[in-house]
Design a protein around this motif. Structure first.
Motif, PDB file in Angstrom:
ATOM      1  N   ASP A  31       0.801  -1.215   0.000  1.00  0.00           N
ATOM      2  CA  ASP A  31       0.000   0.000   0.000  1.00  0.00           C
ATOM      3  C   ASP A  31       0.837   1.270   0.000  1.00  0.00           C
ATOM      4  O   ASP A  31       0.299   2.377   0.162  1.00  0.00           O
ATOM      5  N   TYR A  32       2.133   1.117  -0.174  1.00  0.00           N
ATOM      6  CA  TYR A  32       3.000   2.291  -0.214  1.00  0.00           C
ATOM      7  C   TYR A  32       4.143   1.967  -1.151  1.00  0.00           C
ATOM      8  O   TYR A  32       4.769   0.891  -1.031  1.00  0.00           O
ATOM      9  N   LEU A  34       7.621   3.387  -3.433  1.00  0.00           N
ATOM     10  CA  LEU A  34       8.700   4.370  -3.392  1.00  0.00           C
ATOM     11  C   LEU A  34       9.598   4.193  -4.607  1.00  0.00           C
ATOM     12  O   LEU A  34       9.729   3.097  -5.163  1.00  0.00           O
ATOM     13  N   GLY A  98       4.335  -8.213   7.658  1.00  0.00           N
ATOM     14  CA  GLY A  98       5.513  -7.478   8.109  1.00  0.00           C
ATOM     15  C   GLY A  98       5.584  -6.228   7.268  1.00  0.00           C
ATOM     16  O   GLY A  98       4.785  -6.049   6.368  1.00  0.00           O
ATOM     17  N   PHE A  99       6.541  -5.387   7.538  1.00  0.00           N
ATOM     18  CA  PHE A  99       6.625  -4.148   6.777  1.00  0.00           C
ATOM     19  C   PHE A  99       7.949  -4.024   6.038  1.00  0.00           C
ATOM     20  O   PHE A  99       8.456  -2.949   5.852  1.00  0.00           O
ATOM     21  N   LYS A 100       8.490  -5.156   5.594  1.00  0.00           N
ATOM     22  CA  LYS A 100       9.735  -5.073   4.859  1.00  0.00           C
ATOM     23  C   LYS A 100       9.476  -4.444   3.502  1.00  0.00           C
ATOM     24  O   LYS A 100       8.393  -4.550   2.929  1.00  0.00           O
ATOM     25  N   THR A 101      10.471  -3.767   3.003  1.00  0.00           N
ATOM     26  CA  THR A 101      10.391  -3.112   1.711  1.00  0.00           C
ATOM     27  C   THR A 101      10.999  -4.022   0.663  1.00  0.00           C
ATOM     28  O   THR A 101      12.119  -4.497   0.817  1.00  0.00           O
ATOM     29  N   PHE A 103      12.251  -4.504  -3.237  1.00  0.00           N
ATOM     30  CA  PHE A 103      12.778  -3.717  -4.339  1.00  0.00           C
ATOM     31  C   PHE A 103      12.707  -4.470  -5.664  1.00  0.00           C
ATOM     32  O   PHE A 103      12.819  -5.702  -5.707  1.00  0.00           O
TER      33      PHE A 103
ATOM     34  N   TYR B  35      20.200  -5.195   3.725  1.00  0.00           N
ATOM     35  CA  TYR B  35      19.920  -5.682   2.387  1.00  0.00           C
ATOM     36  C   TYR B  35      21.201  -6.190   1.746  1.00  0.00           C
ATOM     37  O   TYR B  35      22.290  -5.672   2.009  1.00  0.00           O
ATOM     38  N   GLY B  42      18.389  -5.744  -7.643  1.00  0.00           N
ATOM     39  CA  GLY B  42      17.958  -4.795  -6.636  1.00  0.00           C
ATOM     40  C   GLY B  42      18.308  -5.294  -5.246  1.00  0.00           C
ATOM     41  O   GLY B  42      18.663  -6.462  -5.062  1.00  0.00           O
ATOM     42  N   PRO B  43      18.253  -4.422  -4.259  1.00  0.00           N
ATOM     43  CA  PRO B  43      18.523  -4.848  -2.879  1.00  0.00           C
ATOM     44  C   PRO B  43      17.539  -5.935  -2.430  1.00  0.00           C
ATOM     45  O   PRO B  43      16.339  -5.806  -2.638  1.00  0.00           O
ATOM     46  N   PHE B  45      16.047  -8.018   0.772  1.00  0.00           N
ATOM     47  CA  PHE B  45      15.869  -7.844   2.217  1.00  0.00           C
ATOM     48  C   PHE B  45      16.424  -9.042   2.976  1.00  0.00           C
ATOM     49  O   PHE B  45      16.068 -10.187   2.697  1.00  0.00           O
ATOM     50  N   GLN B  48      15.332  -7.210   9.596  1.00  0.00           N
ATOM     51  CA  GLN B  48      15.096  -5.906  10.183  1.00  0.00           C
ATOM     52  C   GLN B  48      15.145  -6.023  11.702  1.00  0.00           C
ATOM     53  O   GLN B  48      14.615  -6.988  12.276  1.00  0.00           O
ATOM     54  N   GLN B  56      11.714  -8.954  11.423  1.00  0.00           N
ATOM     55  CA  GLN B  56      11.329  -9.635  10.185  1.00  0.00           C
ATOM     56  C   GLN B  56      12.579 -10.226   9.570  1.00  0.00           C
ATOM     57  O   GLN B  56      13.681  -9.740   9.799  1.00  0.00           O
ATOM     58  N   ASN B 100       4.675   3.727   6.904  1.00  0.00           N
ATOM     59  CA  ASN B 100       4.861   3.999   5.475  1.00  0.00           C
ATOM     60  C   ASN B 100       5.719   5.237   5.321  1.00  0.00           C
ATOM     61  O   ASN B 100       5.237   6.354   5.183  1.00  0.00           O
TER      62      ASN B 100
END
Lengths: 113, 114
Positions: A31-32, A34, A98-101, A103, B35, B42-43, B45, B48, B56, B100
């Motif tokens: 939902d976000y 970047l 979870g909130f991992k990003t 890429f 990362y 790309g990076p 994960f 965290q 995570q 976010n």
């Protein structure tokens, strides 16, 4: 499992013209979103973001468009400048357990003078 | 205001050895993510940390472990190094009070395993 895909490894654009970088995602829980820019020997730097409640966000020469139904977003750079030459990463995050990003693989943009 | 700092910037290790990479987050940030960025990708994960605990984890083997200290700095440890562990390792910090929000990256540590 590529949840965020950037299908164009590279893009070449003439200075002053528009650059359009594309990104697709598969996880509907994102939902976000970047965009990051990366120069050689540096870490990625944040460029612009968009929440899923919007379909457009603009910051100067940079505009991000989000099409949720198509699970697609794009970054527009107008006008493109030689200093914009870099690798651009699309990223997504959200409550996906979870909130991992996550890429994408990146698109290398060349802006020719 | 110092941003995210990582050390060392470059490192060469032999296969089978162990390595520790370090990261200091941006001032005011208490969440650190690690990362791995392989060439042309790309990076990816790794994990965290928040409040000194792993919150995570990505799809990385147990050879990859980490730690966060009370001052929010963090370490990434990799045991039994493989040639395939050669990559740029990036640390990113963020504030969990704003879920976010963008993460701020360090310049990375370039690890070469020979």
């Amino acid at each position: 499992d590529q949840q965020v895909k950037q299908n164009s490894p590279s893009l070449s654009v003439q200075e002053g013209r528009i650059s359009i970088l594309n990104c697709d995602y598969t996880n509907s829980m994102f939902d976000y979103f970047l965009w990051y820019k990366k120069y050689p020997a540096e870490g990625p730097t944040f460029l612009i973001s968009i929440s899923s409640i919007k379909d457009k966000n603009e910051d100067g020469r940079f505009t991000v468009f989000l099409n949720k139904s198509a699970k697609h977003l794009s970054l527009h750079i107008v006008p493109s400048q030689p200093g914009d030459s870099a690798v651009y990463f699309c990223a997504a995050t959200g409550n996906t357990g979870g909130f991992k990003t996550i890429f994408g693989a990146g698109t290398r943009l060349f802006v020719k003078a | 205001d110092a941003g995210v700092t990582q050390s060392p910037t470059h490192l060469i290790k032999t296969r089978g050895q162990q390595v520790t990479l370090r990261c200091s987050p941006k001032s005011g940030h208490d969440t650190v993510s690690w990362y791995q960025q392989a060439l042309g990708q790309g990076p990816q994960f790794i994990f965290q940390y928040y409040e000194e605990e792993e919150r995570q984890r990505g799809n990385f083997p147990d050879r990859f472990s980490g730690h966060q200290f009370p001052n929010y700095s963090s370490e990434l440890n990799v045991n039994a190094l493989l040639l395939g562990d050669s990559a740029l390792y990036l640390c990113a910090s963020s504030s969990p009070t704003e879920m976010n929000t963008e993460a701020f990256f360090g310049q990375g540590t370039r690890l070469t395993v020979v």
